[in-house]
Write an enzyme that holds these catalytic residues in place. Structure first.
Site, short mmCIF file in Angstrom:
data_model
loop_
_atom_site.label_atom_id
_atom_site.label_comp_id
_atom_site.label_asym_id
_atom_site.label_seq_id
_atom_site.Cartn_x
_atom_site.Cartn_y
_atom_site.Cartn_z
N LYS A 28 37.39 43.99 19.09
CA LYS A 28 36.18 43.25 18.67
C LYS A 28 35.27 42.97 19.86
CE LYS A 28 36.86 39.00 16.94
NZ LYS A 28 36.21 37.97 17.78
N GLY A 101 31.31 33.85 16.86
CA GLY A 101 30.92 33.13 18.08
C GLY A 101 30.51 34.10 19.17
N SER A 174 35.31 30.65 29.71
CA SER A 174 34.77 31.31 28.52
C SER A 174 34.07 32.62 28.88
CB SER A 174 33.77 30.40 27.80
OG SER A 174 33.03 31.15 26.86
N GLN A 176 32.54 34.32 26.74
CA GLN A 176 31.27 34.35 26.01
C GLN A 176 30.15 33.75 26.84
OE1 GLN A 176 32.01 32.54 22.16
NE2 GLN A 176 33.52 34.10 21.60
N ASP A 327 43.11 33.88 21.90
CA ASP A 327 43.06 34.10 20.45
C ASP A 327 44.45 34.30 19.84
OD1 ASP A 327 40.33 33.89 20.60
OD2 ASP A 327 39.97 36.06 20.58
N ARG A 358 41.81 25.12 15.89
CA ARG A 358 43.04 25.90 15.64
C ARG A 358 44.31 25.11 15.89
NH1 ARG A 358 40.86 31.90 17.60
NH2 ARG A 358 39.93 32.32 15.54
O1 LIG Z 1 33.94 37.33 24.93
C1 LIG Z 1 34.61 37.62 23.93
O2 LIG Z 1 34.53 38.73 23.37
C2 LIG Z 1 35.53 36.60 23.38
C3 LIG Z 1 35.83 35.50 24.14
C4 LIG Z 1 36.72 34.42 23.68
O3 LIG Z 1 35.93 33.27 23.42
P1 LIG Z 1 35.54 32.24 24.60
O4 LIG Z 1 34.73 32.93 25.57
O5 LIG Z 1 34.76 31.17 23.88
O6 LIG Z 1 36.85 31.76 25.13
C5 LIG Z 1 37.50 34.79 22.42
O7 LIG Z 1 38.01 33.63 21.83
C6 LIG Z 1 36.66 35.55 21.42
O8 LIG Z 1 37.42 35.96 20.32
C7 LIG Z 1 36.10 36.81 22.04
C1 LIG Z 2 37.46 33.08 18.54
C2 LIG Z 2 37.28 34.26 17.98
O1 LIG Z 2 36.08 34.89 17.79
P1 LIG Z 2 34.59 34.39 17.96
O2 LIG Z 2 34.54 33.33 19.02
O3 LIG Z 2 33.82 35.60 18.31
O4 LIG Z 2 34.14 33.84 16.63
C3 LIG Z 2 38.45 35.06 17.52
O5 LIG Z 2 38.24 36.22 17.14
O6 LIG Z 2 39.58 34.58 17.52
#
Ligand SMILES: O=C(O)C1=C[C@@H](OP(=O)(O)O)[C@@H](O)[C@H](O)C1
Ligand SMILES: C=C(OP(=O)(O)O)C(=O)O
EC number: 2.5.1.19
Length: 450
Positions: A28, A101, A174, A176, A327, A358
């Site tokens: 993903k 997210g 993070s 993200q 995750d 969670r």
């Molecule tokens: O950068 C990414 O692709 C992700 C980062 C993670 O979140 P965080 O950056 O909020 O930890 C993870 O939980 C999410 O499923 C995917």
């Molecule tokens: C936290 C997750 O995804 P996202 O933050 O992209 O919603 C996940 O896939 O477990």
């Protein structure tokens, strides 16, 4: 909206051993990034193995809304005709990221240094999650965000007219947040620097390098210092998305707790920023082997064989490992419930701001299934019932959270009485073939209208 259609429940019952080959879908994280960077390069990027989950499809639609040409060619092959760094055009409608997210936070970064306004929304789960963690650093580039109180979606981001580069230390571990800043930095002049105290998944850095950007990572006493040179000409790529280790976790963990099982999960990336679960399971006494270890597209990859492991014991999961398996805690807690002894999971406050809280959602469902769980703001602890010892017999609320739904269905395969989840729809966000794939291994899963 990503989690859509009529609600249906899924019931998992214990049965015979699981066996066979589990070909899980594309990663993903890599899929979101391939679409976004494809859209930010000039020319055609070709992607194979893209995850066809709702989260990623929402990002594909968003890229088209911003001016890229995105086409699906069947069998998870896609092409993206990009508009180049700084080339996005203002969409005339709201961008709905559904349940994702990653999607919304990366997209906010990508548009933050364009002189235009974009309004983002998502489903009930996404609208409850904090966006201030990205809008705050994005404001340093000159972007302005107006959302609901508490920094929640729906939110309009007015991108910077004259972006300036940024140096920012992320307050939470993070990927993200890190990625949003790097994507914003692409259209800022000069060097954008992100410092992270703990390593988080590094797909953005790796893929940016692949697309021809200049990115360096230096490990210093301050943390990992990631420096991006702005305004590169990104060069379109051919990307083969590896299989998702976070999805692989479900058949792997199922095999460990269902008596007699032997399952092979091929082609799983062993990127150290994602591989914490395997280390933890091995410390618990899991019978796992990494076969045919090889290099694919610059990432170490292996086929993972998982066999029933009757001697699983609880462990203390080091806090420093949290980001590399963030995750996977829900499914780890299911394995912990089937182990002997206590599993401690400290340093996990981030789990409280995922698709659901969670820790709370898992604790509620595990307790209903007869498992003792204690928790605090940033920790939780599961007392295992031993092999075959989980009572089950519960219907669990999934709260629009795919990982909660899949975790409890795996628990139901090993519990004395069936475990049901109240809403199977969210599974399609990350693992649309979950039910079909688990059934092909011999899992007893049945779907019913809610
Ligand atoms: O950068 C990414 O692709 C992700 C980062 C993670 O979140 P965080 O950056 O909020 O930890 C993870 O939980 C999410 O499923 C995917
Ligand atoms: C936290 C997750 O995804 P996202 O933050 O992209 O919603 C996940 O896939 O477990």
């Amino acid at each position: 909206m990503s989690v859509s259609g009529k609600t249906f429940t899924i019931i998992a019952r214990s049965g015979g051993p699981l066996s066979g080959i589990a070909n899980v879908p594309g990663d993903k994280s890599v899929s979101h990034r391939a679409l976004i960077l494809g859209a930010m390069s000039v020319g055609e990027t070709r992607i194979t193995g893209l995850l066809g989950g709702e989260d990623v499809l929402a990002t594909a639609r968003a890229m088209a809304s911003l001016g890229a040409e995105v086409a699906s060619h069947g069998d998870n092959a896609w092409s993206v005709h990009g508009v180049g760094v700084g080339g996005f055009s203002e969409p005339d409608h709201v961008i709905d990221c559904g349940n994702a997210g990653t999607g919304v936070r990366l997209l906010m970064g990508a548009v933050a240094t364009h002189d235009m306004s974009v309004t983002f929304t998502g489903d009930r789960s996404l609208a409850s999650r904090p966006m201030g963690r990205v809008t705050e650093p994005l404001s340093l580039f000159g972007a302005r965000a107006i959302g609901r109180r508490g920094g929640k979606l729906p939110m309009t981001l007015a991108g910077a007219r004259d972006p300036v580069p940024v140096r920012y230390t992320t307050p939470v571990a993070s990927a993200q947040v890190k990625s949003a800043i790097l994507l914003a930095g692409l259209n800022a002049p000069g060097e954008t620097v992100v410092i992270e105290r703990e390593a988080t998944r590094d797909h953005t850095e790796r893929m940016l390098t692949g697309f021809g950007a200049q990115v360096t990572t230096e490990v210093t006493p301050e943390g990992r210092v990631i420096t991006l040179t702005g305004r590169p000409d990104l060069v379109p790529q051919t990307i083969a998305v590896p299989r998702d280790p976070s999805s692989a976790a479900f058949p792997i963990c199922a095999a460990l707790i269902v008596p007699g099982s032997d399952v092979l999960v091929p082609g799983i990336a062993l990127n150290p920023t994602r591989a914490g679960l395997l280390d933890t399971l091995e410390e618990m006494g899991a019978d796992l082997t990494r076969e045919a270890v090889r290099d694919e597209g610059g990432e170490p990859v292996a086929d993972i064989r998982a066999r029933y492991s009757p001697d699983l014991r609880g462990v203390h999961v080091p806090e420093a490992r949290a980001a590399s398996m963030i995750d996977e805690y829900p499914i780890l807690s299911v394995v912990a419930a089937c182990a002997t002894g206590i599993t401690d999971m400290p340093g996990t406050a981030e789990l409280r701001v995922k698709e659901s809280d969670r820790i709370a959602t898992m604790a509620e469902g595990l307790r209903a299934a007869g498992v003792a769980v204690e928790d605090g703001p940033d920790w939780w602890r599961v007392t295992g019932c031993g092999p075959g010892g989980v009572a089950g017999g519960a219907t669990v609320a999934t709260r629009l959270d795919h990982r909660i739904a899949m975790s409890f269905l795996i628990l139901g395969l090993a519990a004395k009485a069936p475990v049901a989840v109240d809403d199977g729809r969210p599974i399609a966000t990350s693992f649309p073939i979950f039910v079909e794939l688990m059934r092909s291994l011999g899992a007893d899963l049945s779907l019913e209208d809610a």
